[in-house]
Design an enzyme around this catalytic site. Structure first.
Site, PDB file in Angstrom:
ATOM      1  CE  LYS A  29      -3.391   2.656   2.462  1.00  0.00           C
ATOM      2  NZ  LYS A  29      -4.295   2.850   3.573  1.00  0.00           N
ATOM      3  CD  GLU A  85       9.349  -6.168   6.796  1.00  0.00           C
ATOM      4  OE1 GLU A  85       9.198  -5.044   6.257  1.00  0.00           O
ATOM      5  OE2 GLU A  85       9.023  -6.408   7.969  1.00  0.00           O
ATOM      6  N   GLY A 126      -4.783  -1.389   4.821  1.00  0.00           N
ATOM      7  CA  GLY A 126      -3.977  -2.539   4.401  1.00  0.00           C
ATOM      8  C   GLY A 126      -4.663  -3.867   4.677  1.00  0.00           C
ATOM      9  NE  ARG A 127      -6.420  -3.292  10.756  1.00  0.00           N
ATOM     10  CZ  ARG A 127      -5.714  -2.154  10.801  1.00  0.00           C
ATOM     11  NH1 ARG A 127      -4.578  -2.062  10.150  1.00  0.00           N
ATOM     12  NH2 ARG A 127      -6.132  -1.122  11.506  1.00  0.00           N
ATOM     13  CD  GLU A 135      -1.871  -4.127  11.280  1.00  0.00           C
ATOM     14  OE1 GLU A 135      -0.720  -4.570  11.413  1.00  0.00           O
ATOM     15  OE2 GLU A 135      -2.373  -3.904  10.159  1.00  0.00           O
ATOM     16  CG  HIS A 190      -5.691 -35.407  17.256  1.00  0.00           C
ATOM     17  ND1 HIS A 190      -6.125 -36.562  17.864  1.00  0.00           N
ATOM     18  CD2 HIS A 190      -6.552 -35.159  16.234  1.00  0.00           C
ATOM     19  CE1 HIS A 190      -7.187 -37.023  17.212  1.00  0.00           C
ATOM     20  NE2 HIS A 190      -7.474 -36.184  16.233  1.00  0.00           N
ATOM     21  CE  LYS A 243       5.921  -1.265   9.975  1.00  0.00           C
ATOM     22  NZ  LYS A 243       4.951  -0.616   9.082  1.00  0.00           N
TER      23      LYS A 243
HETATM   24  O1  F6P Z   1       3.380  -2.935   9.677  1.00  0.00           O
HETATM   25  C1  F6P Z   1       2.001  -3.122   9.549  1.00  0.00           C
HETATM   26  C2  F6P Z   1       1.523  -2.826   8.171  1.00  0.00           C
HETATM   27  O2  F6P Z   1       1.521  -1.448   7.942  1.00  0.00           O
HETATM   28  C3  F6P Z   1       0.132  -3.410   7.920  1.00  0.00           C
HETATM   29  O3  F6P Z   1      -0.874  -2.607   8.394  1.00  0.00           O
HETATM   30  C4  F6P Z   1       0.144  -3.585   6.450  1.00  0.00           C
HETATM   31  O4  F6P Z   1      -0.857  -4.469   6.007  1.00  0.00           O
HETATM   32  C5  F6P Z   1       1.539  -4.113   6.236  1.00  0.00           C
HETATM   33  O5  F6P Z   1       2.336  -3.431   7.176  1.00  0.00           O
HETATM   34  C6  F6P Z   1       2.100  -3.933   4.856  1.00  0.00           C
HETATM   35  O6  F6P Z   1       2.146  -2.580   4.499  1.00  0.00           O
HETATM   36  P1  F6P Z   1       2.308  -2.160   2.988  1.00  0.00           P
HETATM   37  O7  F6P Z   1       1.150  -2.734   2.236  1.00  0.00           O
HETATM   38  O8  F6P Z   1       2.294  -0.658   2.985  1.00  0.00           O
HETATM   39  O9  F6P Z   1       3.605  -2.713   2.501  1.00  0.00           O
END
Ligand code: F6P
Length: 504
Positions: free
Chosen positions: A191, A197, A250-251, A336, A367, A477
């Site tokens: 987003k 990452e 995002g979520r 979140e 189990h 972060k």
């Molecule tokens: O660190 C949390 C977060 O901001 C989430 O809310 C989001 O879904 C995820 O990281 C990934 O963010 P982006 O889509 O901006 O890479």
């Protein structure tokens, strides 16, 4: 005393009958607390009868909803008003499904059309042969596509998708090992287009394409983002940038261009069916009043357990292999969104906010962890999720045993079993809810996810919190960035760990 505090005081004062007592008139109870919600094809049964909600608590929570202006907050969501107050944004995931402010719905439709055009173009060979797509994203930019693809693309897909989220290079290596660079597309989903990452994984994937003989690796790149200008600056060709609106959290973004790999794998009709299933729940959530609103009713039960019964966790077990990623998806959605400690005005909450969401798949979990659910000292409300139609073509015994085990666990948690031998006694009176899909389809999965989105929103309204921001993820972060940069000072333990790893 505020009307909300008064509603809570009343709720705390109510007698809390056990499930055995509540089931004296079991059939009437099931008729009252179990509902079948029709979709375009098939339906979903939401059975909340094995929770501890009774008429008095339903009325008490309805009073709380009124005190918290639930109708007004819901209307604000559907009007496209600014409901994410800390970030001064509306929450526009529902616009992807045709609800909300006209301008947002029109924008979502236009962006869907752009996404569909690219999907169709790829299917018709405009980018050459595409057999694989490595979808790189994390959190909300990965969990939704991973869940939908794992549930719906089991019988094979037009394009095989590999979702990579973790920065640990082992994840990307595993995906690359299953792909041929010559026929692989990279979908870069972020987003913000700033997530370290995702950008690091994307760089390594491009290097892999180049090393694999692809002349123009950037030509194999599609960006899914709310920051299109950053994607272009990063080197993605504008024609392969699929934007979505800043108001889509995002979520909550599976419905936007973040769902690109789902459309690529299933075809546009599959993605559209998912949107349609979600829209059916949107209409129910917008129109149903009081406890007849299934998302609100579920929130009532959630708050019963966290606030009145003192439960700190809620478990979700998918009795369906196709839905095995649902608990992980719900963890982000619920924790979140509602794992907050202050209300919308920044005032510390008087009671708990979101419980810890956890879970797994049945029957595996039986189990492994169900011992604690049946006999442990912690009370854990459980959601069971199953489908009537099997996903497999094997002996029907498989699905029959799966379903009987699912229903048996809910019955056992409720009934318990006395014994003079304490080690062999089951206390019972442990609440659960069951969501029974007619089948796992794109439509029912869309509905299932949207049900949880609105349940989460309803919880937030009753708690008085903003479910659409997530500042809690920022501090860690920031510190990681300082470590990357070097030169900063940390506590003695952290400094020693950095040194031990050769990083300090
Ligand atoms: O660190 C949390 C977060 O901001 C989430 O809310 C989001 O879904 C995820 O990281 C990934 O963010 P982006 O889509 O901006 O890479």
């Amino acid at each position: 005393m505020t009307t909300a505090a008064f509603a809570w005081q009343n709720l705390h004062a109510l007698p809390r009958p056990g499930l055995a007592e509540l089931f004296h008139h079991g059939e009437a109870r099931v008729a009252a607390l179990s509902a079948r919600l029709a979709l375009g094809e098939g339906a979903i049964t939401f059975d909340w009868s094995k929770t501890h909600l009774d008429a008095a608590h339903l009325a008490g929570f309805e009073a709380l909803a009124q005190a918290m202006d639930f109708d007004g907050r819901r209307a604000a969501l559907f009007a496209g008003d600014i409901v994410n107050t800390t970030e001064q944004r509306p929450a526009e995931h529902i616009a992807q499904r045709g609800f909300g402010k006209d301008s947002a719905v029109e924008e979502a439709a236009a962006l869907h059309a752009r996404m569909r055009a690219l999907v169709d173009a790829i299917h018709s060979g405009v980018l050459g042969e595409v057999r694989h797509c490595i979808h790189i994203g994390i959190g909300g930019s990965a969990l939704g596509p991973a869940l939908a693809l794992d549930a719906l693309a089991r019988d094979g897909a037009g394009v095989e998708i590999h979702v990579v989220s973790n920065i640990d290079g082992c994840a990307l290596e595993a995906a690359m090992a299953r792909c041929d660079p010559a026929t692989t597309l990279i979908a870069l989903a972020s987003k913000t287009f700033t997530t370290i990452e995702t950008l690091t994984n994307a760089r390594s994937a491009l290097a892999w394409l180049e090393a694999g003989g692809v002349a123009d690796p950037h030509g194999r790149l599609v960006a899914l983002t709310a920051a299109p200008e950053r994607a272009v600056a990063w080197g993605v060709d504008e024609t392969r940038v699929l934007p979505f609106g800043e108001g889509v959290g995002g979520r909550y973004s599976l419905w936007s261009s973040i769902g690109f790999p789902v459309a690529l794998a299933l075809g546009w009709d599959g993605f559209a069916a998912m949107l349609a299933g979600a829209a059916a729940i949107d209409a129910h959530f917008r129109d149903a009043t009081g406890a007849a609103n299934l998302c609100l009713r579920a929130a009532f039960a959630d708050l019963y357990y966290t606030h009145l019964a003192g439960c700190q966790t809620r478990a979700c077990f998918a009795y369906d292999e196709r839905l095995r990623l649902l608990p992980a998806y719900l963890q982000q959605l619920e924790m979140e969104s509602n794992g907050k400690r202050v209300d919308v005005n920044g005032v510390p909450l008087a009671g708990p906010s979101a419980p810890i969401t956890w879970g797994g798949t049945g029957t595996d979990a039986q189990h492994a962890v169900f011992q604690l659910l049946h006999q442990g000292t912690l009370d854990v409300p459980v959601d069971f999720i199953a489908a009537i139609a099997p996903g497999d073509d094997l002996d029907p015994a498989h699905h029959r045993i799966l379903l009987t085990n699912c229903f048996a666990q809910g019955a056992a948690l409720m009934a318990g079993k006395p014994s003079r031998d304490g080690a062999r006694a089951y206390p019972g009176n442990r609440g659960s809810a069951t969501i029974l899909l007619d089948d796992v389809t794109a439509e029912s999965l869309g509905a299932l996810i949207a049900f949880h989105e609105h349940r989460t929103f309803a919880n937030a309204v009753l708690l008085g919190i903003n479910p659409f921001d997530q500042f809690g993820v920022e501090l860690g972060k920031d510190i990681a960035r300082q470590m990357e940069k070097g030169g900063a000072h940390f506590d003695a333990s952290t400094t020693a760990l950095l040194r031990a790893a050769g990083l300090g």
